[in-house]
Design a protein around this motif. Structure first.
Motif, short mmCIF file in Angstrom:
data_model
loop_
_atom_site.label_atom_id
_atom_site.label_comp_id
_atom_site.label_asym_id
_atom_site.label_seq_id
_atom_site.Cartn_x
_atom_site.Cartn_y
_atom_site.Cartn_z
N UNK A 15 7.50 -27.60 1.73
CA UNK A 15 6.17 -26.14 1.78
C UNK A 15 5.11 -26.10 0.27
N UNK A 16 6.26 -27.24 -0.57
CA UNK A 16 5.53 -26.97 -1.97
C UNK A 16 4.01 -27.56 -1.42
N UNK A 17 4.06 -29.17 -0.84
CA UNK A 17 2.86 -29.84 -0.75
C UNK A 17 1.85 -28.90 0.37
N UNK A 18 2.38 -28.49 1.14
CA UNK A 18 1.37 -27.13 2.34
C UNK A 18 0.36 -26.58 1.41
N UNK A 51 -16.70 -17.44 -0.05
CA UNK A 51 -15.72 -17.47 -1.29
C UNK A 51 -14.30 -16.13 -1.32
N UNK A 52 -14.85 -15.02 -0.19
CA UNK A 52 -13.53 -13.78 -0.90
C UNK A 52 -12.25 -14.59 0.27
N UNK A 53 -12.74 -15.85 0.91
CA UNK A 53 -11.36 -16.09 2.24
C UNK A 53 -10.81 -17.47 2.08
N UNK A 54 -11.58 -18.02 0.32
CA UNK A 54 -11.20 -19.06 -0.13
C UNK A 54 -10.27 -18.79 -0.80
N UNK A 55 -10.21 -17.62 -1.48
CA UNK A 55 -9.39 -16.71 -2.51
C UNK A 55 -8.67 -16.39 -1.84
N UNK A 56 -8.44 -15.80 -1.10
CA UNK A 56 -7.18 -15.64 -0.18
C UNK A 56 -6.25 -16.82 0.09
N UNK A 57 -7.32 -17.97 0.70
CA UNK A 57 -6.42 -19.12 1.17
C UNK A 57 -5.48 -20.01 -0.02
N UNK A 58 -6.33 -19.41 -1.32
CA UNK A 58 -5.37 -20.16 -2.49
C UNK A 58 -4.26 -18.93 -3.03
N UNK A 59 -4.71 -17.36 -2.90
CA UNK A 59 -3.34 -16.93 -3.08
C UNK A 59 -2.10 -17.14 -2.03
N UNK A 60 -2.23 -17.08 -0.84
CA UNK A 60 -1.54 -17.57 -0.17
C UNK A 60 -1.12 -19.06 -0.11
N UNK A 61 -1.79 -19.90 -0.47
CA UNK A 61 -0.84 -21.39 -0.83
C UNK A 61 0.00 -21.31 -2.19
N UNK A 62 -1.09 -20.54 -3.20
CA UNK A 62 0.14 -20.02 -4.15
C UNK A 62 1.67 -19.71 -3.58
N UNK A 63 1.30 -18.44 -2.77
CA UNK A 63 2.33 -18.13 -2.05
C UNK A 63 4.10 -18.44 -1.34
#
Length: 163
Positions: A15-18, A51-63
């Motif tokens: 999960x951390x790697x994903x 950019x909006x999708x990249x930010x959302x994907x980044x937030x999802x990745x952190x979560x």
């Protein structure tokens, strides 16, 4: 280290790697999106949505990564769903390669049918129903609602080209 603890550590690591992979992809796409004009919220430029999708994907990745650190369950990890991965990739290739020739409705229908068949829980009939419903929804949203200049039925269908 016990087998159960090793399994928990392995699952946490996945999960951390994903999450890290999602974050790297988000950073790459975000950096690329910044090279385009952002525009304003009322009049978006070509870089706004990426950019909006990249930010959302980044937030999802952190979560996902944070959730990996917090995992305490020892549920078994099942086998990799190679069928699903393969069919989703095939669908993306078909959409990219034949979208303009087939038109909006046929390419969405075909791609959604292929993706729906990736699940072993779907039957051919249910996959056809899902594909038909989503093709109609896309037509309503993009052609009727937004008035986009997409071919409903593409040039590949020749005389059957309606819109």
């Amino acid at each position: 280290m016990s087998e159960q603890a090793l399994h928990k550590q392995n699952k946490m690591g996945r999960d951390v790697m994903a999450g890290a992979i999602f974050l790297v992809i988000a950073l790459a796409f975000g950096a690329q999106a910044l090279s385009y004009d952002m525009g304003r919220t009322i009049r978006m430029g070509p870089g706004f949505i990426p950019l909006t999708l990249a930010v959302l994907l980044g937030i999802f990745g952190i979560a996902v990564a944070v959730a990996g650190f917090r995992k305490h369950d020892t549920a078994e990890v099942g086998p990799v769903a190679w069928r699903g991965i393969f069919l989703v990739c095939v669908s993306l290739v078909i959409f990219g390669a034949y979208g303009r020739q087939l038109g909006l409705v046929p390419v969405v229908f075909i791609c959604v049918f292929i993706v729906a068949m990736a699940s072993v829980k779907n039957t051919v009939v249910s996959a056809l129903a899902i594909a038909a419903a989503l093709a109609v929804m896309c037509w309503l949203v993009f052609k009727v609602g937004l008035g986009m200049s997409l071919h409903t039925i593409g040039p590949a269908f020749g005389p059957f080209q309606v819109f």
